[in-house]
Design a protein around this motif. Structure first.
Motif, PDB file in Angstrom:
ATOM      1  N   LEU B   3       0.615  -1.017  -0.098  1.00  0.00           N
ATOM      2  CA  LEU B   3       0.080   0.046  -0.079  1.00  0.00           C
ATOM      3  C   LEU B   3       0.924   1.068   0.117  1.00  0.00           C
ATOM      4  CD1 LEU B   3      -3.043   0.190   0.304  1.00  0.00           C
ATOM      5  CD2 LEU B   3      -2.716   0.528   2.642  1.00  0.00           C
ATOM      6  N   PHE B   4       0.582   2.131  -0.815  1.00  0.00           N
ATOM      7  CA  PHE B   4       1.521   3.411  -0.903  1.00  0.00           C
ATOM      8  C   PHE B   4       1.281   3.884   0.583  1.00  0.00           C
ATOM      9  CE2 PHE B   4       3.453   6.941  -2.391  1.00  0.00           C
ATOM     10  CZ  PHE B   4       2.740   8.122  -1.989  1.00  0.00           C
ATOM     11  N   GLY B   5       2.460   4.425   1.009  1.00  0.00           N
ATOM     12  CA  GLY B   5       2.410   5.060   2.459  1.00  0.00           C
ATOM     13  C   GLY B   5       2.665   4.228   3.520  1.00  0.00           C
ATOM     14  N   TRP B   6       2.652   2.693   3.293  1.00  0.00           N
ATOM     15  CA  TRP B   6       2.896   1.925   4.241  1.00  0.00           C
ATOM     16  C   TRP B   6       4.420   1.963   4.876  1.00  0.00           C
ATOM     17  CZ3 TRP B   6       0.000  -0.301   7.503  1.00  0.00           C
ATOM     18  CH2 TRP B   6       0.311  -1.241   8.169  1.00  0.00           C
ATOM     19  N   GLY B   7       5.474   2.017   3.989  1.00  0.00           N
ATOM     20  CA  GLY B   7       6.589   2.158   4.368  1.00  0.00           C
ATOM     21  C   GLY B   7       6.930   3.351   5.383  1.00  0.00           C
ATOM     22  N   VAL B   8       6.297   4.656   5.267  1.00  0.00           N
ATOM     23  CA  VAL B   8       6.497   5.557   6.259  1.00  0.00           C
ATOM     24  C   VAL B   8       5.789   5.328   7.198  1.00  0.00           C
ATOM     25  CG1 VAL B   8       5.385   7.879   6.188  1.00  0.00           C
ATOM     26  CG2 VAL B   8       6.460   7.402   4.182  1.00  0.00           C
ATOM     27  N   LYS B  10       5.412   2.548   8.751  1.00  0.00           N
ATOM     28  CA  LYS B  10       6.233   1.397   9.481  1.00  0.00           C
ATOM     29  C   LYS B  10       7.365   2.055  10.353  1.00  0.00           C
ATOM     30  CE  LYS B  10       7.504  -2.282   7.025  1.00  0.00           C
ATOM     31  NZ  LYS B  10       8.020  -3.539   6.651  1.00  0.00           N
ATOM     32  N   GLY B  11       7.924   3.194   9.682  1.00  0.00           N
ATOM     33  CA  GLY B  11       9.220   3.816   9.977  1.00  0.00           C
ATOM     34  C   GLY B  11       8.643   4.531  11.234  1.00  0.00           C
ATOM     35  N   MET B  12       7.430   5.043  11.203  1.00  0.00           N
ATOM     36  CA  MET B  12       6.812   5.886  12.412  1.00  0.00           C
ATOM     37  C   MET B  12       6.669   4.930  13.436  1.00  0.00           C
ATOM     38  SD  MET B  12       4.156   8.640  10.769  1.00  0.00           S
ATOM     39  CE  MET B  12       3.857   9.397  12.050  1.00  0.00           C
ATOM     40  N   VAL B  14       8.395   2.300  14.236  1.00  0.00           N
ATOM     41  CA  VAL B  14       9.771   2.008  14.863  1.00  0.00           C
ATOM     42  C   VAL B  14       9.978   3.229  15.874  1.00  0.00           C
ATOM     43  CG1 VAL B  14      12.317   1.846  14.251  1.00  0.00           C
ATOM     44  CG2 VAL B  14      10.519   0.561  13.068  1.00  0.00           C
ATOM     45  N   THR B  15       9.901   4.448  15.241  1.00  0.00           N
ATOM     46  CA  THR B  15      10.385   5.387  16.043  1.00  0.00           C
ATOM     47  C   THR B  15       9.407   5.542  17.447  1.00  0.00           C
ATOM     48  OG1 THR B  15       9.485   6.797  14.623  1.00  0.00           O
ATOM     49  CG2 THR B  15      11.722   7.139  15.068  1.00  0.00           C
ATOM     50  N   PHE B  16       8.247   5.223  17.233  1.00  0.00           N
ATOM     51  CA  PHE B  16       7.353   5.238  18.379  1.00  0.00           C
ATOM     52  C   PHE B  16       7.879   4.126  19.453  1.00  0.00           C
ATOM     53  CE2 PHE B  16       3.887   6.673  20.744  1.00  0.00           C
ATOM     54  CZ  PHE B  16       3.243   5.531  21.175  1.00  0.00           C
ATOM     55  N   ASN B  18      10.655   2.734  19.782  1.00  0.00           N
ATOM     56  CA  ASN B  18      12.044   3.221  20.580  1.00  0.00           C
ATOM     57  C   ASN B  18      11.683   4.577  21.616  1.00  0.00           C
ATOM     58  OD1 ASN B  18      14.766   2.679  20.038  1.00  0.00           O
ATOM     59  ND2 ASN B  18      13.848   2.614  17.972  1.00  0.00           N
ATOM     60  N   PHE B  19      10.769   5.400  21.381  1.00  0.00           N
ATOM     61  CA  PHE B  19      10.175   6.469  22.455  1.00  0.00           C
ATOM     62  C   PHE B  19       9.772   5.712  23.714  1.00  0.00           C
ATOM     63  CE2 PHE B  19       8.711  10.295  23.901  1.00  0.00           C
ATOM     64  CZ  PHE B  19       7.471  10.008  24.371  1.00  0.00           C
ATOM     65  N   SER B  22      12.402   3.668  25.618  1.00  0.00           N
ATOM     66  CA  SER B  22      13.495   4.424  26.350  1.00  0.00           C
ATOM     67  C   SER B  22      13.188   4.694  27.723  1.00  0.00           C
ATOM     68  CB  SER B  22      13.778   5.844  25.597  1.00  0.00           C
ATOM     69  OG  SER B  22      12.834   6.600  25.798  1.00  0.00           O
TER      70      SER B  22
ATOM     71  N   LEU C 184      12.602   0.773   9.514  1.00  0.00           N
ATOM     72  CA  LEU C 184      12.423   2.167   9.367  1.00  0.00           C
ATOM     73  C   LEU C 184      12.580   2.804   8.127  1.00  0.00           C
ATOM     74  CD1 LEU C 184      12.385   4.689  11.371  1.00  0.00           C
ATOM     75  CD2 LEU C 184      15.017   4.527  11.489  1.00  0.00           C
ATOM     76  N   GLU C 189       8.923   5.458   1.503  1.00  0.00           N
ATOM     77  CA  GLU C 189       8.786   5.958   0.271  1.00  0.00           C
ATOM     78  C   GLU C 189       9.856   7.231   0.024  1.00  0.00           C
ATOM     79  OE1 GLU C 189       6.194   5.112   1.794  1.00  0.00           O
ATOM     80  OE2 GLU C 189       5.266   3.694   0.521  1.00  0.00           O
TER      81      GLU C 189
END
Lengths: 397, 192, 368
Positions: B3-8, B10-12, B14-16, B18-19, B22, C184, C189
């Motif tokens: 799906l378009f935007g899925w990679g983005v 998923k990245g968010m 990962v950072t969440f 980690n947040f 921590s 990550l 994209e």
């Protein structure tokens, strides 16, 4: 223009919800004992003005601290925690630093424009605070063209950025300024068009009325719970991030490419003003997004200003989250995204709103999802640059 | 998912994650591993090499260094300066009168420690050696460089104990070699 | 036509490196790299020092992964003087070289993402892993970055069982980090938009220009000195060479991620196979104690290793004295920079920084 006498203490009920309204009315009643009526109006305006002028920079200061702490936690480290407990005095230290820095103006720069640019960018940022409804009956000025005022004033910010970059006589600043002007103008259009459905459904341009339209069962009848609301909110939020020059749209201040873009040549207080304007813009744009789509100060059980602050806080945290996660867009991708993707999507959104106006039951939801699915698929196919290619890697011995 | 935007998204995610971790995890497993210097200090490993120091056994007069000058010659940036002490008759006493190391030039390579035949110069662990002026603070003289063998054993236990054992063995051998000679000489005088 | 100078002081040119770029709007129509700002006379200094002392200066060439430089130099002098290395020392050398490769690739990936604008988050995640390896280096060699660990026919200090246990633990934890990194970034994209089809380098151009290392392998050419020369004991390990197909920035980035996985495999095998034994050949112990007495026979030698940046070569000419007659370093960063202009022509200015980041230069090596 009618001048209304602001309410005094006799007509307001005492509740947590009306805390600030009651406080202002109490002050005005106090002054009313020995001041004529027209001076009370002036006093009311002064109180609102003073509160906004104090609130704006204070919010900006603690927003910078919040950002640094949140990004620190995302990156697995503490944020600033040396200056005062939890770093709470850090913004004051930053402020002192900005005040005491030497003000360097490049030799061949245009001195008048160089001085005017930071001033001209802070004033619109503060002006938007006037139409943001912070709570029930807590809008500073209840304009009946509030939304139009907001869009017009936020468009002014393009000009001082360009002024700043042009007056610096620096190739890097010039590149930055050109990019900024192009970016901000391009993202104004989807932003305005994303707001049109809200105007259609609430039949008014006044921010207060828009919030009032979203009250319903348990005060949770927010616009975001509708198909056009979700799409409109996402588009508006992305355009708002681009308007504030926040990552991932922060090309104008691309630190790793053009050192600092349009504010390369600014130091000291002038830089502080640019910085202030960016954060205040971020806050007000989040506030407007909350007003338009997330129900403003509506919400059960808690006082209205608490709901508003909470929702805006969440949206600001999402903006900071974006900053911590994404790489930057390149200039042509930026433009392509706005014109070739967001703009057609806003037009389809208006179509969806019109559909919702007629019916608002399950059938409407299903039709909306179908139309959205088809249009998204078409847009993604047409915009081939945005789609990642699949790569294969050989492993040879 | 394509799906378009899925990679983005998923990245968010990962950072969440980690947040959140921590706050709740220990330093080794994803928590914050910042050491709040100078209130907390992490120890240094045994082999950590920073600037050199000289070893004495017991008292600062019993310095191990004999001012042979090998470390001065082998030091790549030439930061050591040695002058041999001359005794009353003008003959070289095997001790350094002047032993200067310029910490500003030293590159912590450890060559002096490797080439010293008398086990007298080793690399220290102390790294808080800032000084306000280069010539006054960073050029260390003999009395600042001298540290006791106990200190050496504290910072580098394995190496120090190995060297102590070696020196004891050498001394025992010397004593054993000296013993038959002394019994012979006493026999000689006795027989006379 | 605007001529812009990405000056020596710039947040993302990886050191003091300057590029003069001629722009038309946002497009690049000419680019000239200017370097030499970090020239420290490394080769000249080495002509006045005995061979063992030069080892302490080789760390400073490619300061990100000092151990590969040590390896290359040790290999060259052993070739020149015909010295042999014991088994355990060979295994320790391979372990250290592969750890240095991981250390370098993590730093490169992190910095490339930083140049893209991801504001330090991937960089700090990468450095979190790198810290564990650097702590290990401190425990074993004495120093985190300037290791000075190798010596002729051996290494200077032994790896204890505790160190081996630490390495094993690190190898077990590492794939989790790589998974997180891939989640990550690899399908992100925005990253793909910025990196795919940018700075394409064809395999033929690369071979003709003498490019080596991950840059060459991302363009599809199968050339890895570990497989070609089989120096050390690399032929005892089973590992593969990742090859890209398009030769753009994304390929170079991903080939390095895959190389980290292969290095982990080599480390795993080395840790199980490492024998007990001596760490330095007894005959060469005297070189450590009296560097001035080491006079290699008259002749010349060229030794090369697969450093994480490419082919790192050392050329030493000896004339029978304790100091070398001529000493030259073939720096991969310098040679890889020669194709920078070709890769950047026609791209936008924001891409020039990304392409430079993907070549992976370090100024200590380029300028020596």
């Amino acid at each position: 223009m009618t001048i209304t006498i602001p309410p005094t203490i006799r007509g307001i009920e005492f509740s947590a919800d009306m805390l600030f309204v009651t406080a202002k009315a109490w002050i005005l009643t106090l002054l009313g004992r020995f001041l004529p009526d027209w001076l009370i109006v002036l006093a009311s305006i002064t109180i609102s003005g003073v509160v906004i002028l104090c609130l704006g920079p204070l919010i900006m200061m603690y927003l910078t601290l919040l950002e640094r702490k949140l990004i620190g936690r995302i990156q697995n480290r503490y944020g600033p925690n040396r200056v005062g407990k939890w770093g709470l005095l850090q913004p004051i230290a930053d402020g002192i630093k900005m005040f005491t820095k030497e003000d360097i103006v490049p030799a061949k720069a245009d001195k008048v424009v160089h001085l005017l640019a930071p001033i001209a960018i802070v004033v619109p940022a503060l002006m938007i605070f006037l139409v943001v409804p912070f709570g029930e009956r807590m809008t500073a000025v209840n304009l009946n063209i509030g939304l139009l005022y907001f869009i017009a004033v936020s468009s002014i910010t393009i000009l001082p950025i360009f002024m700043g970059s042009w007056a610096s006589r620096n190739k890097y600043s010039l590149l930055g300024g050109m990019r900024t002007a192009a970016q901000m103008i391009s993202y104004e259009i989807p932003m305005t068009l994303a707001v049109v459905p809200v105007i259609m459904m609430s039949q008014s341009l006044s921010t207060n009325t828009i919030v009032l339209t979203q009250e319903g069962s348990y005060d949770m009848n927010w616009f975001i719970f509708t198909p056009w609301g979700i799409v409109g909110f996402v588009i508006f939020f992305l355009c708002a991030t681009a308007e504030c020059n926040r990552p991932p749209f922060d090309l104008p201040e691309a630190e790793s490419e053009l050192v600092a873009g349009f504010h390369t040549e600014y130091s000291g207080m002038k830089f502080a003003l640019f910085y202030m304007a960016e954060y205040m813009n971020a806050f007000t744009l989040c506030g407007i997004a909350v007003t338009l789509f997330l129900g403003g100060w509506q919400g059960p059980f808690f006082p209205s200003w608490l709901w508003f602050s909470g929702k805006t806080f969440v949206l600001i945290c999402v903006m900071i989250w974006f900053r911590g996660t994404f790489p930057r867009f390149r200039v042509d991708h930026l433009m392509g995204f706005a014109w070739k993707f967001l703009l057609p999507l806003t037009l389809i959104n208006i179509l969806l709103t019109a559909l919702w106006q007629f019916t608002s039951n399950l059938a409407a939801w299903l039709w909306s999802i179908l139309i959205l699915g088809v249009s998204l698929w078409t847009l993604v196919k047409l915009n081939r640059t945005f789609v990642p290619e699949k790569r294969h890697y050989l492993l040879e011995s | 998912m394509t799906l378009f935007g899925w990679g983005v998204l998923k990245g968010m995610g990962v950072t969440f994650k980690n947040f959140l971790t921590s706050y709740f995890r220990k330093p080794d497993e994803g928590g914050i591993f910042t050491v709040q210097y100078p209130e907390e200090r992490e120890g240094t490993a045994e082999n950590y090499r920073n600037f050199p120091f000289l070893v004495y056994d017991g008292a600062p007069e019993k310095i191990r260094c004999v001012a042979c000058g090998i470390c001065e010659r082998e030091c790549p940036p030439k930061c050591i300066h040695i002058e041999m002490e001359l005794d009353a008759a003008g003959k070289p006493a095997r001790k350094p009168a002047v032993f200067d190391i310029d910490y500003g030039l030293c590159m912590n390579c450890g060559m002096c420690e490797e080439v010293c035949p008398f086990d007298s110069i080793f690399m220290d662990h102390a790294f808080e050696v800032a000084a306000p002026e280069r010539q006054i603070g960073l050029v260390r003289h003999k009395k600042e460089l001298l540290k006791s063998n106990e200190y050496f054993r504290e910072i580098r236990p394995a190496l120090a104990s190995a060297i102590d054992q070696k020196r004891k063995a050498v001394e025992e051998k010397k004593k054993a070699a000296a013993q038959p000679a002394s019994s012979q000489s006493s026999g000689g005088t006795g027989s006379l | 036509m605007l001529e812009i100078n990405f000056g020596p002081q710039h947040p993302s040119t990886h050191g003091v490196f300057r590029m003069t770029v001629q722009l038309e709007g946002e497009k690049i129509c000419g680019l000239k790299p200017v370097f030499g700002y970090l020239h420290r006379n490394h080769e000249q200094i080495a002509e006045n020092l005995p061979y063992a002392a030069i080892m302490t200066y080789t760390d400073r060439l490619d300061y990100v992964n000092a151990l590969s430089n040590n390896f290359g130099y040790a290999l060259t002098v052993e070739k020149l003087a015909g010295l042999e290395v014991p088994e355990r020392a060979q295994y320790i050398r391979i372990i250290m070289a592969e750890l240095a490769r991981i250390v370098n690739h993590i730093a490169v990936i992190g910095f490339m993402l930083n140049d893209l604008g991801a504001f330090f988050t991937p960089l700090l995640y990468a450095f979190r892993e790198r810290e564990r390896i650097l702590d290990l280096f401190e425990a074993v060699t004495g120093s985190r970055l300037m290791n000075n660990y190798f010596c002729f026919s051996g290494v200077k200090r032994d790896l204890t069982d505790a160190n081996l246990a630490v390495i094993k633990k690190m190898i077990l934890k590492f794939p989790a980090f790589l998974e997180e990194f891939e989640a990550l970034l690899t399908k992100n994209e925005i990253l793909c938009m910025r990196c795919q089809n940018i700075g394409i380098l064809s395999g033929e151009t690369a071979t003709n220009a003498g490019i080596t290392g991950p840059v060459l392998r991302a363009s599809g050419v199968n050339y890895d000195i570990r497989k070609v020369d089989r120096y050390g004991i690399y032929d005892r390990f089973d590992f593969k060479i990742p090859l890209g197909q398009k030769g753009d920035v994304y390929d170079r980035f991903y080939v390095r991620v895959l190389e980290i996985r292969e290095s982990l495999k080599i480390l795993d095998q080395a840790l199980t196979q490492i024998p007990q034994g001596e760490i330095i050949n007894k005959k060469s112990l005297s070189i450590l104690k009296m560097p001035r007495n080491f006079k290699p026979p008259v002749g010349e030698a060229y030794g090369r290793v697969e450093s994480p940046k490419g082919e790192l070569g050392f050329y030493v000419v000896s004339d029978g004295t304790p100091q070398p007659w001529r000493y030259h370093v073939r720096a991969p960063s310098l040679i890889n920079l020669t194709v920078l202009e070709e890769m950047c022509l026609g791209q936008k200015i924001a891409d020039a920084i990304i392409i430079l980041g993907s070549i992976d230069i370090v100024l200590g090596e380029t300028d020596r």
